[in-house]
Design a protein around this motif. Structure first.
Motif, PDB file in Angstrom:
ATOM      1  N   CYS A  30     -17.284  -8.932 -17.342  1.00 41.02           N
ATOM      2  CA  CYS A  30     -18.001 -10.134 -17.771  1.00 41.02           C
ATOM      3  C   CYS A  30     -18.152 -11.114 -16.610  1.00 41.02           C
ATOM      4  CB  CYS A  30     -17.268 -10.806 -18.933  1.00 41.02           C
ATOM      5  SG  CYS A  30     -17.341  -9.867 -20.480  1.00 41.02           S
ATOM      6  N   LEU A 173     -19.192 -11.923 -24.756  1.00 39.33           N
ATOM      7  CA  LEU A 173     -20.361 -12.630 -24.222  1.00 39.33           C
ATOM      8  C   LEU A 173     -20.200 -14.141 -24.251  1.00 39.33           C
ATOM      9  CD1 LEU A 173     -23.229 -10.447 -25.753  1.00 39.33           C
ATOM     10  CD2 LEU A 173     -22.234 -10.323 -23.469  1.00 39.33           C
ATOM     11  N   VAL A 181     -27.367 -16.013 -25.060  1.00 46.09           N
ATOM     12  CA  VAL A 181     -27.403 -14.620 -25.501  1.00 46.09           C
ATOM     13  C   VAL A 181     -28.529 -14.461 -26.521  1.00 46.09           C
ATOM     14  CG1 VAL A 181     -26.119 -12.758 -26.625  1.00 46.09           C
ATOM     15  CG2 VAL A 181     -24.925 -14.359 -25.113  1.00 46.09           C
TER      16      VAL A 181
END
Length: 248
Positions: A30, A173, A181
């Motif tokens: 990430c 996320l 997103v």
């Protein structure tokens, strides 16, 4: 009994270590994706003239972008232009990107009788991830309503595409804030939807505009009248010729 308890504790400890390792790796992926989002950009240029143009998208990625990071360009096209699916299909062997339309494209419809549409463009690459990805899209202008104010041209604006990135190795996320997103088709086959992360646009990037010629609305009556007059004259002359030479 003690042996069973000891074995159970060992198994639990191993599972805990595996979970911690997976979480750590996910955080690493990430963080790498976030760095890619901060460094990636897209620029757009419009070439050629008249009704038939070419839009060149240039995507710049980090040199160390992992191969598993996917790239998606989302274009919001105005009603004043169209893309020809048949032309794009004939170019499939000459381009290294794929395109998905969100609706059927009517090639003959004038601008004032149609609406805008979306395309999803998937650049592809093999081997190591390239630093630059170029996507050249042929764009065609639609015919517009005649002008009744004496204007000879109308302006068409094309917005910058949204640049989206994703990797299956990053599940958390929420760690990518302030990036947004969004959901979009995973691949050009449109069989499923995935979560993509949007690269933020630079504020200085505005839409690209170009001019298309339009007809003179004040001349419609004269053109229609002249066309009807010429048609009648030709029909009369042709009828006389056929009558004179006994053509049935």
């Amino acid at each position: 009994m003690y042996i069973v308890l000891f074995s159970l504790l060992v198994c639990l400890w191993r599972c805990h270590c595996l979970v911690e390792k997976d979480e750590y790796q996910d955080l690493e992926h990430c963080e790498m994706l976030k760095q890619c989002l901060e460094a990636s950009t897209v620029t757009v240029a419009l070439t050629k003239k008249g009704f038939h143009r070419e839009l060149i998208n240039t995507v710049k990625l980090r040199p160390d972008t992992p191969r598993d990071v996917r790239v998606l360009l989302v274009h919001k096209w105005p009603s004043g232009v169209f893309l020809d699916p048949y032309q794009l299909a004939s170019m499939s062997d000459q381009r290294d990107w794929q395109i998905l339309f969100n609706s059927t494209i009517d090639l003959e419809m004038p601008a004032h009788k149609t609406s805008g549409f979306l395309t999803y463009v998937y650049p592809s690459y093999t081997g190591s991830t390239p630093t630059l990805l170029k996507v050249k899209i042929p764009v065609h202008g639609r015919y517009h309503e005649p002008s009744f104010t004496g204007e000879m041209f109308t302006s068409v604006s094309i917005e910058y595409p949204e640049l989206l990135l994703r990797t299956e190795k990053c599940d958390q996320l929420h760690l990518l804030e302030p990036h947004t997103v969004v959901d979009a088709p995973c691949t050009v086959s449109n069989s499923s939807t995935c979560s993509w992360v949007k690269v933020r646009h630079r504020e200085e990037f505005g839409p690209l505009s170009f001019q298309l010629p339009v007809g003179d609305g004040s001349a419609v009556a004269y053109i229609c009248g002249g066309t009807l007059f010429v048609t009648v004259i030709c029909c009369v002359a042709l009828s006389k010729y056929m009558w004179k030479h006994k053509i049935v």
